[in-house]
Design an enzyme around this catalytic site. Structure first.
Site, mmCIF file in Angstrom:
data_model
loop_
_atom_site.group_PDB
_atom_site.id
_atom_site.type_symbol
_atom_site.label_atom_id
_atom_site.label_comp_id
_atom_site.label_asym_id
_atom_site.label_seq_id
_atom_site.Cartn_x
_atom_site.Cartn_y
_atom_site.Cartn_z
ATOM 1 N N HIS A 185 -9.262 10.207 23.960
ATOM 2 C CA HIS A 185 -8.881 10.007 22.550
ATOM 3 C C HIS A 185 -9.594 8.833 21.881
ATOM 4 O O HIS A 185 -9.523 8.674 20.671
ATOM 5 C CB HIS A 185 -7.354 9.920 22.378
ATOM 6 C CG HIS A 185 -6.706 8.661 22.866
ATOM 7 N ND1 HIS A 185 -6.392 8.425 24.171
ATOM 8 C CD2 HIS A 185 -6.288 7.559 22.201
ATOM 9 C CE1 HIS A 185 -5.818 7.250 24.302
ATOM 10 N NE2 HIS A 185 -5.747 6.689 23.114
ATOM 11 N N HIS A 186 -10.283 7.994 22.660
ATOM 12 C CA HIS A 186 -11.076 6.925 22.036
ATOM 13 C C HIS A 186 -12.579 7.124 22.174
ATOM 14 O O HIS A 186 -13.366 6.214 21.911
ATOM 15 C CB HIS A 186 -10.682 5.549 22.597
ATOM 16 C CG HIS A 186 -9.342 5.082 22.118
ATOM 17 N ND1 HIS A 186 -9.075 4.805 20.795
ATOM 18 C CD2 HIS A 186 -8.179 4.881 22.782
ATOM 19 C CE1 HIS A 186 -7.809 4.434 20.668
ATOM 20 N NE2 HIS A 186 -7.228 4.474 21.864
ATOM 21 N N HIS A 216 -6.445 1.588 29.104
ATOM 22 C CA HIS A 216 -5.276 2.474 28.937
ATOM 23 C C HIS A 216 -5.699 3.937 28.947
ATOM 24 O O HIS A 216 -4.918 4.813 29.313
ATOM 25 C CB HIS A 216 -4.458 2.126 27.678
ATOM 26 C CG HIS A 216 -4.994 2.648 26.367
ATOM 27 N ND1 HIS A 216 -5.939 1.996 25.621
ATOM 28 C CD2 HIS A 216 -4.690 3.759 25.652
ATOM 29 C CE1 HIS A 216 -6.204 2.676 24.517
ATOM 30 N NE2 HIS A 216 -5.454 3.760 24.501
ATOM 31 N N HIS A 234 -0.799 10.406 24.656
ATOM 32 C CA HIS A 234 -2.173 9.880 24.655
ATOM 33 C C HIS A 234 -2.259 8.414 25.053
ATOM 34 O O HIS A 234 -3.227 7.984 25.644
ATOM 35 C CB HIS A 234 -2.853 10.111 23.300
ATOM 36 C CG HIS A 234 -2.249 9.342 22.166
ATOM 37 N ND1 HIS A 234 -1.174 9.794 21.443
ATOM 38 C CD2 HIS A 234 -2.557 8.134 21.629
ATOM 39 C CE1 HIS A 234 -0.857 8.915 20.508
ATOM 40 N NE2 HIS A 234 -1.669 7.893 20.602
ATOM 41 N N ASP A 235 -1.223 7.638 24.722
ATOM 42 C CA ASP A 235 -1.273 6.198 25.002
ATOM 43 C C ASP A 235 -0.398 5.778 26.163
ATOM 44 O O ASP A 235 -0.084 4.599 26.302
ATOM 45 C CB ASP A 235 -0.815 5.418 23.764
ATOM 46 C CG ASP A 235 -1.955 5.168 22.807
ATOM 47 O OD1 ASP A 235 -3.122 5.182 23.244
ATOM 48 O OD2 ASP A 235 -1.673 4.950 21.616
ATOM 49 N N ASP A 244 -4.651 10.170 15.649
ATOM 50 C CA ASP A 244 -4.218 8.845 16.082
ATOM 51 C C ASP A 244 -4.675 7.760 15.115
ATOM 52 O O ASP A 244 -3.889 6.888 14.726
ATOM 53 C CB ASP A 244 -4.780 8.591 17.490
ATOM 54 C CG ASP A 244 -4.258 7.304 18.094
ATOM 55 O OD1 ASP A 244 -3.109 6.934 17.802
ATOM 56 O OD2 ASP A 244 -5.008 6.679 18.865
ATOM 57 N N LYS A 292 -0.836 2.664 28.154
ATOM 58 C CA LYS A 292 -0.509 1.327 27.646
ATOM 59 C C LYS A 292 0.658 0.682 28.392
ATOM 60 O O LYS A 292 0.863 -0.522 28.296
ATOM 61 C CB LYS A 292 -0.166 1.395 26.151
ATOM 62 C CG LYS A 292 -1.385 1.511 25.240
ATOM 63 C CD LYS A 292 -0.948 1.460 23.786
ATOM 64 C CE LYS A 292 -2.128 1.525 22.831
ATOM 65 N NZ LYS A 292 -1.662 1.604 21.428
#
Ligand code: C2E
Ligand code: SIN
Ligand code: SIN
Ligand code: SIN
Ligand code: FE
Ligand code: FE
Length: 382
Positions: free
Chosen positions: A295-296, A269, A240-241, A324, A244
């Site tokens: 996811h955000h 990201h 998911h990240d 998360d 980054k």
């Protein structure tokens, strides 16, 4: 300590199969073998077939893992792989030389590796092993049967022929299953590696990606997603990240609060992760694209990058968001200390219907013990 004084089974009075019986058994198993896609199950079915055909007490099918120079097998459903060095014992001998092995009494033979007997309390006496080949004729593993259950109590040349036949019957479906398994293993490895790249850059604590994967899986199951979807999510959520990796260190590793401008950059990201994966045809990477992207996002529409609301946000995104944040709040970050558990739970409750899907939050909090077990099991303190 385990001892080996347990007698071998008393039922050493069975008869050899007649040819019609043998055909019937082979026929029965051919169907099972071609219908089975799962490599672990296939190994067990083949072992079972071998055992029935030659009247052995146990039979194991071993496969070679070149990277570790090991042979591995699955002996029972839900139990971890068993591995042995590729040159150990009778199996190893058969694998390395390409020759079958027949032994009347294992304990009288210096090639015997008694490790398995010692750990199980089982007593091996007679053994037969044959190498197992793919359609190119390369040796890819070995069949091993232990303890002949007829009056003779010893294996014969005939048993070798029959086992060899059984191995060749399994043929194509076995090979394609191995190939598929290797692909899946490769994908899993790639994903873990990629997740860890992101992890080490942001110095997030060791088990973060693995915990998020497990929380996501459990929550998906609770939400009623089919097993296959839940597994896909579990495999993809560690990524998911991944976006980054493109965020500069002075932002990613900043000990204090980000400025608005820095946070704007940080938000990218999500889209970066999406662009990395979005062209893929693979289900796994398509899933990773969705998760990276969404996811955000927040249930009430105030999230980023697209301000999606409610069920506009893919269920994978809504699930990973909870996993998360639950994990991020419970962990030390360069910019914050871990929160006490009660504060985390209060936060999830407070954000029910705001940040998070209310139905999913109810499932999460209603089954909090499941998630706390995972948290303990994969704790960063270990
Ligand atoms: P992260 O640290 O893994 O945090 C993931 C998400 O957990 C955050 O997404 C947020 O929703 C939640 N979260 C984490 N810590 C807190 C907290 O102390 N309070 C609250 N209310 N929620 C928290 P968000 O905010 O979109 O941040 C995304 C990522 O941006 C973070 O991932 C982190 O890498 C970075 N970040 C966010 N704020 C800061 C900061 O003040 N300083 C630094 N250096 N990085 C930050
Ligand atoms: C072997 O020596 O071939 C392995 C021993 C066993 O599985 O009992
Ligand atoms: C992280 O930066 O959060 C760890 C890596 C990842 O979650 O993909
Ligand atoms: C993020 O989602 O941006 C950070 C989440 C995490 O690595 O825990
Ligand atoms: Fe993120
Ligand atoms: Fe994360």
């Amino acid at each position: 300590m385990m001892t080996n004084d347990k007698p071998i089974s008393n039922f050493s009075d069975q008869n050899e199969l007649q040819s019609e019986e043998m055909l019937a058994v082979i026929f029965e198993y051919m169907g099972k073998i071609t219908a089975e896609n799962d490599l672990d199950k296939l190994l067990m079915i083949l072992a079972d077939l071998g055992k029935r055909l030659i009247i052995a007490d146990r039979c194991t099918v071993w496969l070679y893992q070149a990277a570790e120079h090991q042979l591995w097998t699955i002996v029972a459903h839900g139990i971890d792989k068993v591995v042995i060095p590729a040159d150990s014992g009778f199996v190893g001998h058969s694998f390395m030389t390409g020759e079958p092995v027949i032994v009347e009494d294992a304990y009288q033979d210096e090639r015997f590796n008694d490790a398995i007997d010692l750990s199980t309390g089982y007593l091996t006496k007679s053994v037969v092993c044959i190498p197992f080949r793919n359609s190119e004729g390369e040796i890819i593993g070995a069949f091993q049967a232990i303890n002949k259950m007829t009056a003779s109590q010893t294996f014969s040349e005939k048993d070798i022929e029959v086992l060899t036949l059984a191995a060749s019957y399994s043929g194509k479906s076995f090979e394609s299953s191995i190939l598929r398994n290797e692909l899946i293993e490769t994908q899993k490895e790639m994903i873990e590696t990629m997740g860890e790249i992101g992890e080490s850059r942001s110095k997030e604590t060791g088990h973060h990606v693995r915990r998020v994967a497990k929380y996501s899986y459990e929550l998906a199951k609770l939400a009623g997603l089919p097993e296959q979807q839940a597994r896909l999510l579990k495999l993809a959520s560690p990524m998911h990240d991944i976006g980054k990796v493109a965020i500069p260190d002075h932002i990613l590793l900043k000990p204090g609060k980000l400025t608005d401008e820095e946070f704007e950059l940080m938000k990218t990201h999500t889209s970066i992760g999406y662009y990395v994966f979005k062209h893929s045809q693979r289900d796994l990477l398509k899933t990773a694209a969705i998760i990276s992207h969404e996811h955000h996002e927040k249930w009430n529409g105030t999230g980023y990058p697209n301000g999606l609301a409610g069920k506009e946000i893919h269920i994978f995104g809504r699930i990973t968001a909870i996993a998360d944040v639950f994990d991020a709040l419970g962990s030390d970050r360069v910019y914050k200390k871990a929160w006490p558990l009660q504060d985390i739970i209060d936060h999830l409750k407070e954000q029910r219907g705001q940040h998070f899907d209310p139905t999913l939050i109810d499932l999460f909090l209603g089954n909090i013990d499941t998630f706390l077990d995972i948290r303990n099991e994969l704790s960063d303190d270990i």
